[in-house]
Design a protein around this motif. Structure first.
Motif, PDB file in Angstrom:
ATOM      1  N   ASP A  52      36.538  34.421  35.644  1.00  0.00           N
ATOM      2  CA  ASP A  52      35.990  34.076  36.948  1.00  0.00           C
ATOM      3  C   ASP A  52      36.999  33.264  37.754  1.00  0.00           C
ATOM      4  OD1 ASP A  52      35.849  31.388  36.074  1.00  0.00           O
ATOM      5  OD2 ASP A  52      33.745  31.563  35.510  1.00  0.00           O
ATOM      6  N   ALA A  53      36.646  32.960  38.998  1.00  0.00           N
ATOM      7  CA  ALA A  53      37.589  32.299  39.908  1.00  0.00           C
ATOM      8  C   ALA A  53      38.008  30.921  39.398  1.00  0.00           C
ATOM      9  CB  ALA A  53      36.965  32.190  41.303  1.00  0.00           C
ATOM     10  N   HIS A 116      39.473  38.407  40.503  1.00  0.00           N
ATOM     11  CA  HIS A 116      39.936  37.075  40.922  1.00  0.00           C
ATOM     12  C   HIS A 116      41.372  36.830  40.464  1.00  0.00           C
ATOM     13  CE1 HIS A 116      35.751  36.308  41.917  1.00  0.00           C
ATOM     14  NE2 HIS A 116      35.422  36.680  40.699  1.00  0.00           N
TER      15      HIS A 116
END
Length: 274
Positions: A52-53, A116
């Motif tokens: 994830d980011a 991402h």
């Protein structure tokens, strides 16, 4: 020349407008950052697969600080003699290692399942081909690359052998037995050494080991921000119990040992029927 194939129908992708398309009219737009998303919805294992980011940002901050620079320099020295015309970095993450690979290859393509990660990686090298794609279904033609790297990334043996040319090289980097031992001691009641050989048997059907080396050194995270970045970029962030994770997240500094293993495999020539 790097040739991409459609992840849906396997036909050749050619430039069309601001993206790529195949003869079956499957279209893929190029993002503003320059990457192509070749991971169709029907092939995702979740709505937002991969790192994830927050994990990507933590990894970028940690790597840019240079803690793993000795390992990256050794890795560069291992890849250079392989004379990579076309190099694929599979599981490229946010591109810190990939950026170095641009110095030791003529053409460079990199992929990761995390949008991402690729979004940030694509800003590093303008003339590389950056893809959101899966290493289980690489959107490249058969026998189209000279060297494939997998830095702390899983390898799908059949796909790796398919895209590599005859006698192509596969470079794998994995944690050594004692990698980040002190972090793991702080996170788990019992720590076991990594088992770096457990996946070697799966490669034997298509590859033979040519070369192996280890890189070991100590490094110190000087402040709490660096400690938190390291923790958040590893799978340990999700695996460890919350109370132990909270203790580590509050540490003002941490000294650790890095232990890396680099292995170079050569693709075995496929036997042809008489």
């Amino acid at each position: 020349m790097i040739r991409l194939r459609c992840p849906i129908c396997k036909e050749r992708l050619v430039p069309e407008g601001h993206g790529m398309a195949c003869l079956s009219n499957h279209n893929f737009d190029r993002a503003r950052e320059g990457y192509l998303n070749l991971l169709p919805v029907q092939k995702k294992n979740s709505l937002d697969p991969g790192d994830d980011a927050d994990m990507v940002l933590a990894r970028r901050s940690f790597l840019e600080a240079g803690y793993y620079a000795p390992f990256r320099e050794t890795l560069k020295g291992v890849i250079m003699p392989l004379h990579a015309g076309v190099l694929l970095d599979s599981g490229c993450g946010e591109g810190w290692y990939t950026e170095m690979m641009g110095d030791v290859s003529s053409e460079l393509v990199a992929l990761d399942i995390s949008k991402h990660a690729v979004k940030r990686a694509a800003r590093r090298i303008d003339d590389a081909i950056w893809l959101v794609a899966s290493s289980n279904d690489i959107p490249l033609y058969d026998h189209s690359i000279d060297v494939m790297t997998a830095i702390f990334s899983p390898v799908q043996v059949t796909e790796a052998a398919r895209v590599l040319e005859e006698y192509g090289s596969l470079v794998i980097a994995a944690p050594g037995e004692k990698h980040l031992w002190e972090l793991r001691e702080a996170l788990y009641p019992e720590v076991r050494a990594h088992e770096p050989d457990k996946w070697l048997d799966s490669l034997a059907s298509a590859f033979t080991l040519q070369f192996e080396t280890s890189v070991r050194f100590n490094f110190t995270l000087p402040d709490n921000a660096a400690v938190r970045n390291l923790l958040q970029m590893t799978p340990h962030y999700w695996r460890a119990a919350r109370d132990r994770r909270t203790v580590v997240e509050s540490l003002p500094s941490l000294t650790l040992q890095a232990d890396f293993r680099i292995l170079v495999f050569r693709k075995i020539r496929a036997e042809t029927p008489d």
